[in-house]
Design an enzyme around this catalytic site. Structure first.
Site, mmCIF file in Angstrom:
data_model
loop_
_atom_site.group_PDB
_atom_site.id
_atom_site.type_symbol
_atom_site.label_atom_id
_atom_site.label_comp_id
_atom_site.label_asym_id
_atom_site.label_seq_id
_atom_site.Cartn_x
_atom_site.Cartn_y
_atom_site.Cartn_z
ATOM 1 N N GLY A 186 0.823 -1.206 0.000
ATOM 2 C CA GLY A 186 0.000 0.000 0.000
ATOM 3 C C GLY A 186 0.853 1.250 0.000
ATOM 4 O O GLY A 186 0.498 2.255 -0.604
ATOM 5 N N GLU A 316 -3.530 13.051 3.281
ATOM 6 C CA GLU A 316 -2.187 13.620 3.078
ATOM 7 C C GLU A 316 -1.844 13.648 1.584
ATOM 8 O O GLU A 316 -0.779 13.193 1.162
ATOM 9 C CB GLU A 316 -1.148 12.800 3.861
ATOM 10 N N GLU A 332 3.699 17.792 3.538
ATOM 11 C CA GLU A 332 4.544 17.034 4.458
ATOM 12 C C GLU A 332 6.012 17.157 4.066
ATOM 13 O O GLU A 332 6.364 17.106 2.886
ATOM 14 C CB GLU A 332 4.117 15.569 4.455
ATOM 15 N N CYS A 412 8.341 10.266 10.914
ATOM 16 C CA CYS A 412 9.049 9.911 9.683
ATOM 17 C C CYS A 412 9.903 11.067 9.166
ATOM 18 O O CYS A 412 10.950 10.846 8.541
ATOM 19 C CB CYS A 412 8.060 9.468 8.612
#
Length: 649
Positions: A186, A316, A332, A412
């Site tokens: 995914g 996002e 992001e 992240c």
């Protein structure tokens, strides 16, 4: 035509006033700080539990798994960043810590090569049961990238052996054969990592696995993701996936038929990076054609002026062409990292300067903007407009923070910034058999291996503060070579001159200035100047959020107007399109940087007492604004900031 290569990071030395500041910050402060965070030793920072998860998975500690399903990747990216740093500058203490973590990772690995602490601890019977949300292949990809970097930096192969066992486990599990899983991740990442592993080991099964994951994506009916949801015990790890379509994971149609960037921005750009890699390695022009179309869509209709991408918080994601909001955009940090990655790969295949223009824009703006100037605070979301009191009062803006945080619940971005900056040498130069490409104007030195021998290049410049550039090439072996220097798409280099003062003949091709291929003198000099002139930029008329507004831009570097210089209510500031606009370097501003001063007006608040609306009677008062580099905003406490301001003639 072969792909361009980047020199080894060990052959690149950065000696640059602008970038050395950040590289030093990462090496001396960010990497040690992130190590402390990963061990949960930083007060008031969001909990990480990463190292503890590995200890539990290795049965060396007890307790429950904590964190996101992809929590392992924080360690992987930290290790990759550290590897790049070690390749440039040895650090025995950090290397010792890395070796200890790698040994721990090896002890947490399962007998068949499987490696993922979430499923090992939390759902031991759930392996590969939720490819859309489980992030197992994504996590594996970051582990592989880290191990490849660590092997190249240190020559130690223990981590490489761990990830080869992991990659073999994946190859044994997935594929078109009967009895294997006919699915793909995914969240893309494993694909580009497998290409790296193939290039390092020359084992074609890794390249074939990467290509399989790309080929099957969006091509099945019904998709494997649909089949998963029919399995007993299936549950959504992320509740939002119940309403997000397959376009959010770029699986709504075969990748070669995708013409617009869609869905989760980071997933998309990791996928496109892998498409570029596999397209080149497999000589698959259909993949490269898709990359060209998608790149042009992103940069022509879905990219913010700061080089960030991802308009919507829900998912996002990319949304549609020209939907580029300023105060609730997502942007992001990882998405800008991924855009730089994709751009570099496309440049290495296409040799077109437009790709490096975008890489530069992303690096100088949002990638750096995702971290504070002290290296210990971070943004996940990077807005272009902030009014702190609105962010705190309006829950629809909850994803936008008015200031950076010591760590993030989804972390992240911080290690992604670290690995990008320690790996910056990958972007500066490129090489093929007989040509040295200078892509970014960063002072320093590099040893470059061409087909017939080695040359050394030295770049002297104070860019982005000054546009003068001198490139010196030492060629004591008498090797014929050509120099290719990027000419930024936003300007024009008037001429290049030699050490003797004579003009160097160049040809312009796809945004690069090429000298002739010849045996230059043993110490050849190429001197030129990049005009650095601030401008007011407007957006496409279909970008509704920016209608009637302008952004102050200097050499592709976005600038933000902050409360610190211009006061409150920046929405009342109106730029003067015909007024003065000039760059000014200030040694005492944010550690030394160039600001842009621009003539403007401010709408007066006189006569508004007790009124919310009244007939148009705009009263303007002359003022001047000072815009600072976007990457440096919010380093002086909370305050209003805007990139786009109203403008009038």
């Amino acid at each position: 035509m072969g792909k361009l290569d980047s020199p080894k990071l060990s052959d690149v030395k950065i000696e640059d006033r602008f970038w050395s500041r950040y590289i030093k910050l990462v090496r001396e402060k960010m990497l040690p700080y992130q190590w402390e965070v990963l061990n949960d030793r930083v007060n008031d920072a969001a909990k990480s539990h990463c190292i503890e998860n590995f200890k539990i998975a290795a049965k060396e500690s007890t307790g429950k798994y904590y964190g996101m399903v992809f929590q392992d990747t924080d360690v992987a990216k930290w290790l990759e960043a550290l590897a790049y740093s070690l390749e440039g500058e040895k650090n025995g203490e950090l290397e010792k810590e890395a070796d200890e973590v790698i040994d721990l990772i090896g002890r947490a690995q399962q007998q068949d090569g499987y490696l993922d602490t979430y499923y090992t601890i939390q759902e031991p019977l759930g392996r590969w049961s939720n490819l859309r949300e489980g992030h197992e292949l994504y996590t594996a990809g970051h582990m592989i990238e880290a191990a490849a970097a660590y092997y190249q930096a240190t020559g130690k192969d223990s981590f490489l052996k761990i990830v080869c066992r992991l990659a073999d486990c994946i190859c044994d599990t997935f594929g078109p054969d009967e009895g294997k899983i006919h699915g793909c991740p995914g969240h893309p990442e494993i694909e580009l990592a497998l290409v790296k592993l193939y290039r390092l080991t020359k084992d074609e099964k890794y390249l074939n696995m990467a290509k399989y994951f790309l080929d099957i994506r969006g091509s099945q009916s019904p998709s494997h993701f649909e089949e998963e949801q029919k399995m007993d015990g299936f549950h959504h790890i992320f509740p939002e996936f119940e309403h997000l379509g397959y376009n959010n994971i770029q699986a709504h149609k075969p990748i070669r038929k995708q013409k617009k960037a869609d869905g989760h921005a980071v997933r998309a750009l990791y996928l496109y990076s892998a498409m570029a890699d596999v397209g080149y390695e497999c000589r698959d022009e259909s993949l490269l054609d898709a990359c060209r179309i998608l790149f042009d869509n992103i940069t022509g209709a879905q990219m913010f002026i700061t080089g960030s991408v991802g308009a919507a918080a829900d998912g996002e994601c990319f949304t549609c062409d020209y939907d580029l909001p300023n105060n609730y955009n997502y942007s992001e940090t990882c998405a800008s990292v991924a855009l730089a990655m994709f751009s570099l790969r496309m440049f290495q295949v296409e040799r077109d300067g437009k790709y490096m223009d975008i890489a530069e824009r992303a690096l100088y703006n949002t990638v750096l903007g995702g971290m504070s100037l002290n290296g210990t605070e971070f943004f996940y979301v990077n807005p272009l407009e902030v009014v702190p009191e609105q962010l705190k009062a309006n829950r629809t803006l909850h994803h936008v923070l008015p200031s950076r945080r010591k760590w993030l619940g989804v972390a992240c971005c911080p290690p992604n910034i670290a690995r990008t900056l320690t790996g910056l040498g990958n972007y500066i130069y490129s090489e093929n058999e007989d040509t040295l490409f200078v892509n970014l104007f960063i002072a320093g030195k590099c040893s470059v291996k061409l087909k017939e021998g080695t040359i050394s290049v030295s770049v002297q410049t104070d860019y982005p503060y000054d546009g003068k550039v001198k490139i010196t090439v030492e060629n004591h072996e008498g090797i014929p070579f050509s120099l290719a220097v990027r000419e930024p798409g936003w300007t024009k280099v008037e001429q290049m001159i030699s050490k003797s003062g004579k003009e160097v003949s160049v040809r312009r091709e796809k945004g690069y200035l090429y000298t002739e291929k010849t045996v230059w003198e043993s110490q050849a000099e190429f001197i030129f100047e990049i005009p650095l002139k601030p401008v007011l930029m407007c957006a496409h008329p279909r970008v509704a959020s920016d209608a009637g507004k302008a952004a102050i831009v200097l050499h592709g570097w976005g600038n933000g107007v902050e409360k610190a210089e211009t006061g409150k209510n920046l929405g009342a500031v109106v730029l003067d399109a015909g007024g003065s606009i000039e760059p000014v370097f200030q040694e005492d501003l944010l550690g030394g940087t160039t600001a842009v001063l621009a003539d403007a007006w401010r709408v007066s608040e006189k006569g508004w007492e007790g009124k919310l609306y009244q007939p148009v009677t705009e009263r303007l008062e002359k003022c001047r604004v000072k815009a600072v580099p976007y990457c440096m905003w919010n380093n002086r406490g909370e305050g209003e900031m805007r990139v786009w301001l109203r403008v009038r003639e």
